[in-house]
Design a protein around this motif. Structure first.
Motif, PDB file in Angstrom:
ATOM      1  N   GLY A 136      37.455  25.461  35.251  1.00 13.42           N
ATOM      2  CA  GLY A 136      37.592  26.913  35.218  1.00 13.42           C
ATOM      3  C   GLY A 136      38.858  27.350  35.930  1.00 13.42           C
ATOM      4  O   GLY A 136      39.201  26.800  36.981  1.00 13.42           O
ATOM      5  N   GLY A 137      39.543  28.319  35.343  1.00 13.99           N
ATOM      6  CA  GLY A 137      40.591  29.018  36.067  1.00 13.99           C
ATOM      7  C   GLY A 137      42.032  28.644  35.883  1.00 13.99           C
ATOM      8  O   GLY A 137      42.907  29.358  36.395  1.00 13.99           O
ATOM      9  N   PHE A 203      30.365  31.717  31.454  1.00  8.40           N
ATOM     10  CA  PHE A 203      30.901  32.110  32.757  1.00  8.40           C
ATOM     11  C   PHE A 203      31.409  33.544  32.647  1.00  8.40           C
ATOM     12  O   PHE A 203      31.965  33.937  31.622  1.00  8.40           O
ATOM     13  CB  PHE A 203      32.056  31.186  33.120  1.00  8.40           C
ATOM     14  CG  PHE A 203      32.762  31.528  34.405  1.00  8.40           C
ATOM     15  CD1 PHE A 203      32.459  30.839  35.576  1.00  8.40           C
ATOM     16  CD2 PHE A 203      33.734  32.523  34.458  1.00  8.40           C
ATOM     17  CE1 PHE A 203      33.116  31.144  36.767  1.00  8.40           C
ATOM     18  CE2 PHE A 203      34.380  32.837  35.647  1.00  8.40           C
ATOM     19  CZ  PHE A 203      34.072  32.144  36.802  1.00  8.40           C
ATOM     20  N   TYR A 205      33.844  36.248  34.963  1.00  5.07           N
ATOM     21  CA  TYR A 205      34.662  36.475  36.156  1.00  5.07           C
ATOM     22  C   TYR A 205      34.163  37.688  36.924  1.00  5.07           C
ATOM     23  O   TYR A 205      33.821  38.716  36.313  1.00  5.07           O
ATOM     24  CB  TYR A 205      36.115  36.754  35.763  1.00  5.07           C
ATOM     25  CG  TYR A 205      37.005  35.542  35.746  1.00  5.07           C
ATOM     26  CD1 TYR A 205      37.297  34.855  36.917  1.00  5.07           C
ATOM     27  CD2 TYR A 205      37.574  35.112  34.554  1.00  5.07           C
ATOM     28  CE1 TYR A 205      38.124  33.744  36.893  1.00  5.07           C
ATOM     29  CE2 TYR A 205      38.414  34.011  34.528  1.00  5.07           C
ATOM     30  CZ  TYR A 205      38.683  33.327  35.706  1.00  5.07           C
ATOM     31  OH  TYR A 205      39.510  32.232  35.679  1.00  5.07           O
ATOM     32  N   ALA A 206      34.170  37.599  38.254  1.00  5.19           N
ATOM     33  CA  ALA A 206      33.864  38.750  39.101  1.00  5.19           C
ATOM     34  C   ALA A 206      35.179  39.458  39.436  1.00  5.19           C
ATOM     35  O   ALA A 206      35.745  39.266  40.516  1.00  5.19           O
ATOM     36  CB  ALA A 206      33.144  38.293  40.366  1.00  5.19           C
ATOM     37  N   ARG A 207      35.677  40.240  38.457  1.00  4.40           N
ATOM     38  CA  ARG A 207      36.944  40.960  38.653  1.00  4.40           C
ATOM     39  C   ARG A 207      36.686  42.471  38.648  1.00  4.40           C
ATOM     40  O   ARG A 207      37.386  43.231  37.978  1.00  4.40           O
ATOM     41  CB  ARG A 207      37.942  40.578  37.559  1.00  4.40           C
ATOM     42  CG  ARG A 207      38.500  39.168  37.698  1.00  4.40           C
ATOM     43  CD  ARG A 207      39.343  38.766  36.486  1.00  4.40           C
ATOM     44  NE  ARG A 207      40.029  37.486  36.710  1.00  4.40           N
ATOM     45  CZ  ARG A 207      40.599  36.772  35.737  1.00  4.40           C
ATOM     46  NH1 ARG A 207      40.548  37.202  34.481  1.00  4.40           N
ATOM     47  NH2 ARG A 207      41.208  35.649  36.001  1.00  4.40           N
ATOM     48  N   VAL A 239      31.787  32.040  39.831  1.00  8.60           N
ATOM     49  CA  VAL A 239      32.168  31.295  41.034  1.00  8.60           C
ATOM     50  C   VAL A 239      32.962  32.235  41.915  1.00  8.60           C
ATOM     51  O   VAL A 239      33.866  32.934  41.431  1.00  8.60           O
ATOM     52  CB  VAL A 239      33.011  30.056  40.694  1.00  8.60           C
ATOM     53  CG1 VAL A 239      33.562  29.403  41.954  1.00  8.60           C
ATOM     54  CG2 VAL A 239      32.190  29.060  39.898  1.00  8.60           C
ATOM     55  N   ILE A 240      32.622  32.287  43.168  1.00  7.60           N
ATOM     56  CA  ILE A 240      33.310  33.162  44.114  1.00  7.60           C
ATOM     57  C   ILE A 240      33.776  32.360  45.316  1.00  7.60           C
ATOM     58  O   ILE A 240      32.998  31.635  45.928  1.00  7.60           O
ATOM     59  CB  ILE A 240      32.376  34.328  44.524  1.00  7.60           C
ATOM     60  CG1 ILE A 240      32.348  35.344  43.371  1.00  7.60           C
ATOM     61  CG2 ILE A 240      32.803  34.948  45.846  1.00  7.60           C
ATOM     62  CD1 ILE A 240      31.622  36.605  43.657  1.00  7.60           C
ATOM     63  N   ASN A 241      35.075  32.449  45.604  1.00  6.04           N
ATOM     64  CA  ASN A 241      35.643  31.832  46.807  1.00  6.04           C
ATOM     65  C   ASN A 241      35.765  32.890  47.895  1.00  6.04           C
ATOM     66  O   ASN A 241      35.966  34.070  47.600  1.00  6.04           O
ATOM     67  CB  ASN A 241      37.049  31.291  46.537  1.00  6.04           C
ATOM     68  CG  ASN A 241      37.113  30.241  45.434  1.00  6.04           C
ATOM     69  OD1 ASN A 241      38.036  30.228  44.650  1.00  6.04           O
ATOM     70  ND2 ASN A 241      36.129  29.370  45.371  1.00  6.04           N
ATOM     71  N   SER A 242      35.710  32.464  49.131  1.00  2.18           N
ATOM     72  CA  SER A 242      36.058  33.368  50.220  1.00  2.18           C
ATOM     73  C   SER A 242      37.559  33.245  50.500  1.00  2.18           C
ATOM     74  O   SER A 242      38.217  32.325  50.032  1.00  2.18           O
ATOM     75  CB  SER A 242      35.239  33.034  51.475  1.00  2.18           C
ATOM     76  OG  SER A 242      34.926  31.671  51.535  1.00  2.18           O
ATOM     77  N   ASN A 243      38.080  34.219  51.218  1.00  2.00           N
ATOM     78  CA  ASN A 243      39.471  34.156  51.641  1.00  2.00           C
ATOM     79  C   ASN A 243      39.482  33.502  53.019  1.00  2.00           C
ATOM     80  O   ASN A 243      39.580  34.155  54.050  1.00  2.00           O
ATOM     81  CB  ASN A 243      40.066  35.562  51.680  1.00  2.00           C
ATOM     82  CG  ASN A 243      41.544  35.536  52.026  1.00  2.00           C
ATOM     83  OD1 ASN A 243      42.141  34.480  52.198  1.00  2.00           O
ATOM     84  ND2 ASN A 243      42.127  36.712  52.141  1.00  2.00           N
ATOM     85  N   ASP A 249      36.866  39.214  50.676  1.00  2.00           N
ATOM     86  CA  ASP A 249      37.688  40.262  50.086  1.00  2.00           C
ATOM     87  C   ASP A 249      36.836  41.200  49.225  1.00  2.00           C
ATOM     88  O   ASP A 249      35.664  40.958  48.975  1.00  2.00           O
ATOM     89  CB  ASP A 249      38.810  39.639  49.244  1.00  2.00           C
ATOM     90  CG  ASP A 249      39.837  38.937  50.118  1.00  2.00           C
ATOM     91  OD1 ASP A 249      39.829  39.185  51.348  1.00  2.00           O
ATOM     92  OD2 ASP A 249      40.628  38.149  49.586  1.00  2.00           O
ATOM     93  N   PRO A 251      36.903  42.190  45.808  1.00  2.00           N
ATOM     94  CA  PRO A 251      36.269  41.820  44.528  1.00  2.00           C
ATOM     95  C   PRO A 251      35.173  40.778  44.690  1.00  2.00           C
ATOM     96  O   PRO A 251      34.199  40.777  43.936  1.00  2.00           O
ATOM     97  CB  PRO A 251      37.429  41.285  43.683  1.00  2.00           C
ATOM     98  CG  PRO A 251      38.547  41.056  44.617  1.00  2.00           C
ATOM     99  CD  PRO A 251      38.341  41.902  45.819  1.00  2.00           C
ATOM    100  N   SER A 269      31.479  29.569  46.789  1.00  2.00           N
ATOM    101  CA  SER A 269      32.268  28.371  47.104  1.00  2.00           C
ATOM    102  C   SER A 269      33.472  28.685  47.967  1.00  2.00           C
ATOM    103  O   SER A 269      34.554  28.976  47.452  1.00  2.00           O
ATOM    104  CB  SER A 269      32.762  27.720  45.799  1.00  2.00           C
ATOM    105  OG  SER A 269      31.717  27.501  44.900  1.00  2.00           O
ATOM    106  N   SER A 521      41.202  44.213  42.392  1.00  2.00           N
ATOM    107  CA  SER A 521      41.564  43.215  43.403  1.00  2.00           C
ATOM    108  C   SER A 521      41.629  43.877  44.773  1.00  2.00           C
ATOM    109  O   SER A 521      41.515  45.083  44.891  1.00  2.00           O
ATOM    110  CB  SER A 521      42.906  42.568  43.065  1.00  2.00           C
ATOM    111  OG  SER A 521      43.916  43.545  43.089  1.00  2.00           O
TER     112      SER A 521
END
Lengths: 521, 521
Positions: A136-137, A203, A205-207, A239-243, A249, A251, A269, A521
């Motif tokens: 993905g991505g 899938f 996206y969480a945008r 799928v969501i990443n942290s900063n 963040d 979004p 993630s 964003s």
């Protein structure tokens, strides 16, 4: 003759002969792909640390929340945390206490059902199950035919078709970014394409909320569900990443809330690269990953107790000379084992990855990937994300690498099948059939089984050197190019109910004419 | 930016920057090769069958000996078996009873010491130790420079030098057959070359007593040992295959007896290819392997109770279309796990292999090899034979593949190192140092550790795509060619005591002038 003592014993050459049944050139073994649709990992997960050490990492992550806190940029998320008793301080810093986290871990489900467009596409996330989700991505695609270039919608549809074709890939993912589609319309076309080209779980996206709701609506219409039915079961994942370190963040907070309220899956993630956004020690990077995952998991449960959320790990190390991410390293292997232990410690499904840092679909890509696959598998992962097609630290999608990965995944899926240890399989009577120094080719024990006894590879070439040379001496990378083109020819588009299809088209047309929705964003 | 949500969060691009310390181009991390010389595998072995099922396979193998028997071609071996109470029948068929086998398993050591020419070369075989021994037996060599051709003495010396250079390879092996040396003199030159080019433990072929005794004498002289000292400790090893199914040929029986009486190591490895020389079921092939291994182990203990003998497994499946051996398959993986369980069931060190069936040092070679390496490692192997350099089912030696394997083995060796889970490593204070959303590059926790924090690869290229392209876009296979040539330049010949060297030369000269010894078969 490959073993040294086969040389020793001189005249005893190893026999290689062609079977009568296989001479026609067709596969001697019928397809066994059904076995790849739902996988159960029979092996006890490997541990890299003791249970006490894992508990201590968990305890330290709780201390991070209590004493240091995390920065949360979305006001609504801070309000949810505050309403549940979290302390807010300084510059948007949120302090979760251990009871709040414990309550979230109580409501988060340990097993999640993810549905597709057909019953046989349903996946269970958790327990001993293992689900393979593709790359993905990546913004780019690289094939033997044209080299590396920015991805297009046609490229993405190609990847969707390949992912639909191979049963060992269990879901879709945004396997290359369609840069030729307008930002505000992209989510509409991509989600419709997932629904029409495949019946595997999509899938999203969480945008930002508007895009997420558009995508959910397309999936609901395609699957012919009421709004309540859609919310009651997971039909999509993100799928969501942290900063990292310690920041959520806007979004990603919004995505956690939106997916939780819709009953859809978030794979939480943290992207904790040891030495860059995380401590240079693997234990430290895992502890930070754990703390950040706990924050996201807690937010999802505050938004909707019981919402499906997966413990995602994406910790690796960087090249300390350049800061570039590395994957499939020894640190990655050990970190994966620890991540699996941490996920089981809190009782959530665990997502790992098939990652590598190679610029080409070559031997480095394969050995780094194989380390990633094995560390995830033996570590007891429930989701192997980026399971196929990933190159260059995730910047590039590769159909050739996808074929190499599918071969590796099918081998692993076959290795999951129980080994028959019945008396008949142990074969005392079979030994009685064959004279000392003889062979089993014609034994009845062999004849009744040989057609389905062994995994037939899709990419490996087991011909001898002479035959291989006569056939052009084609190396694996080039053969992979042929295999994905054959897969594309063999691809069958699933049927979408015409009413559902019309409803999807009408919705996409309307939202397109309304201008779609810009990513947030 | 490789993860999908890194895309989601828009402006939050992942940071890649160069460290000040690494700009000079030299390695930022000092060599840590000492860690590769003695390896302990910290992971609990994976099981593919229950303990009861393993016991039942063992029991069935005992029934094979009692009810079916094995054919033993060497009269001296039959006499040893008969003297111990075995029944001889029909055409040289020997029937071992379970008590005789049980007595052999009592005297066979569970842990073996293998000495080299320096203390740091000593290896322990057994327990949790893991020893990597390189490819043995191929008649051919294949390099990027000249393609495939018959091996020469110069090629073999090249392989000896490479195996000496990389600390993660713990012994020598006949890594390509020197076909330009006369059959009757080859063992003399090869053994002398092992003693002079390396201080790692050598391999000796079991090609008849005269050759074996010549080789033992060269090793004894080179190591400066009395005959009693040599016999008291293992300084050499051999690998012996059976002529599956159920037959022990003359040279292999002789080898088992010769090595046992000299106190040197036999790795007793039935080559039980499922579907060809063994039943088409993995449980059946493992059972046959087990029965044949028990016969060889028993013979060694009858020749010299307490002699060092290793339980070798070399079971894989064939391509049922052609009969060609396949490796790194799902059947191979499961079979490896079972073999490890069987070895532990009888309390002997276990030897597995790094095998593949690819005709080229390419992606197939790597994924099949990685499956073999991981199955052996997670299965708890004590010896990984053919650890580096093997291609084409063992018919060909490849220096490029050796480099790829060394990278994989070093990664595994690093993954064996305990993960530091101290409070300092978990790094609560490190997190306090870094602001949310910041980075750890300049943190004191990082600065004090970064130079040795991570494994520095010898083959992987982690530069970004632009740099990689500027540097010629060199794929891994081509880079491996450069790496082995650099290793050859960096190779340092160990010093052999001049008295020992002269004694070896005098012995080899004398035996050469006497005509050497022809191999027996």
């Amino acid at each position: 003759m490959s073993e040294v003592a086969a040389e020793t014993s001189g005249g005893q050459r190893r026999r290689r002969r062609r079977r009568g049944g296989g001479d026609a050139g067709g596969p001697a073994t019928p397809p066994r792909s059904e076995a790849y649709r739902k996988l159960t990992n029979p092996y006890t997960p490997v541990k890299a640390l003791s249970d006490d050490q894992i508990a201590h990492i968990h305890e330290t992550a709780l201390r991070v929340h209590e004493e240091l806190g995390i920065r949360v940029l979305l006001p609504e998320a801070r309000e949810l945390f505050a309403a549940a008793g979290a302390k807010i301080s300084g510059d948007r810093m949120v302090h979760l206490d251990r009871d709040l986290i414990a309550r979230a871990l109580e409501t988060a489900p340990s097993t999640i059902t993810l549905k597709g467009g057909a019953d046989h596409r349903e996946q269970t996330l958790g327990g001993n199950s293992m689900t393979f989700m593709p790359i993905g991505g990546p913004p780019h695609i690289n094939t033997l035919d044209h080299g590396k270039r920015p991805g297009t919608f046609e490229d993405l549809k190609l990847m969707f078709r390949l992912c639909q074709h191979f049963d060992v890939i269990h879901a879709l993912s945004p396997s290359v970014e369609p840069q030729d589609l307008a930002n505000e319309l992209r989510h509409l076309d991509v989600t419709r394409a997932q629904m029409t080209l495949s019946d595997k779980p999509p899938f999203v996206y969480a945008r930002g909320t508007p895009q997420v709701h558009d995508c959910f609506e397309i999936i609901r219409l395609a699957r012919g569900l009421s709004e309540d039915e859609f919310r009651a079961t997971a039909y999509a994942y993100t799928v969501i990443n942290s900063n990292s370190p310690r920041q959520l963040d806007i979004p990603m907070c919004q995505g956690l809330i939106d997916f939780a309220r819709a009953g859809q899956i978030t794979v939480m993630s943290p992207f904790t690269l040891s030495g860059a956004m995380a401590p240079v020690t693997m234990a430290g990077a895992q502890m930070l990953q754990h703390a950040e995952a706990l924050a996201g998991i807690t937010l999802s449960q505050l938004a909707n107790p019981g919402a499906p959320v997966v413990y995602g790990s994406f910790t690796s190390n960087v090249d300390m000379k350049s800061g570039a991410p590395a994957f499939g390293t020894p640190e990655y292997i050990k970190g994966s084992f620890v991540a699996g232990q941490l996920a089981r410690h809190i009782g959530l499904p665990w997502r790992s990855s098939n990652a590598n840092a190679s610029n080409a679909a070559d031997e480095q890509a394969v050995y780094e990937s194989m380390n990633s696959i094995w560390a995830a598998t033996l570590g007891g992962a429930n989701i192997l994300y980026h399971c196929a097609g990933w190159l260059e630290g995730g910047l590039t999608s590769s159909p050739e690498k996808l074929v190499m990965d599918v071969e590796a995944l099918q081998i692993m899926a076959e290795a999951f099948q129980p080994l028959d240890a019945s008396d008949d399989a142990i074969g005392f009577e079979a030994l009685r059939e064959v004279e000392p120094g003889g062979h089993f080719f014609a034994a009845s024990h062999t004849m009744s089984r040989y057609e389905t006894a062994f995994y037939p590879p899709i990419l490996s070439d087991w011909s001898n050197f002479g035959q291989w040379t006569e056939n052009g001496g084609v190396r694996t990378y080039e053969r992979a190019n042929t295999v994905w083109k054959q897969a594309l020819d063999a691809y069958e588009q699933p049927t979408l109910d015409s009413g559902a299809s019309d409803a999807v088209d009408a919705f996409v047309d309307r939202r397109t004419s309304e201008g779609g929705a810009h990513p947030e964003s």
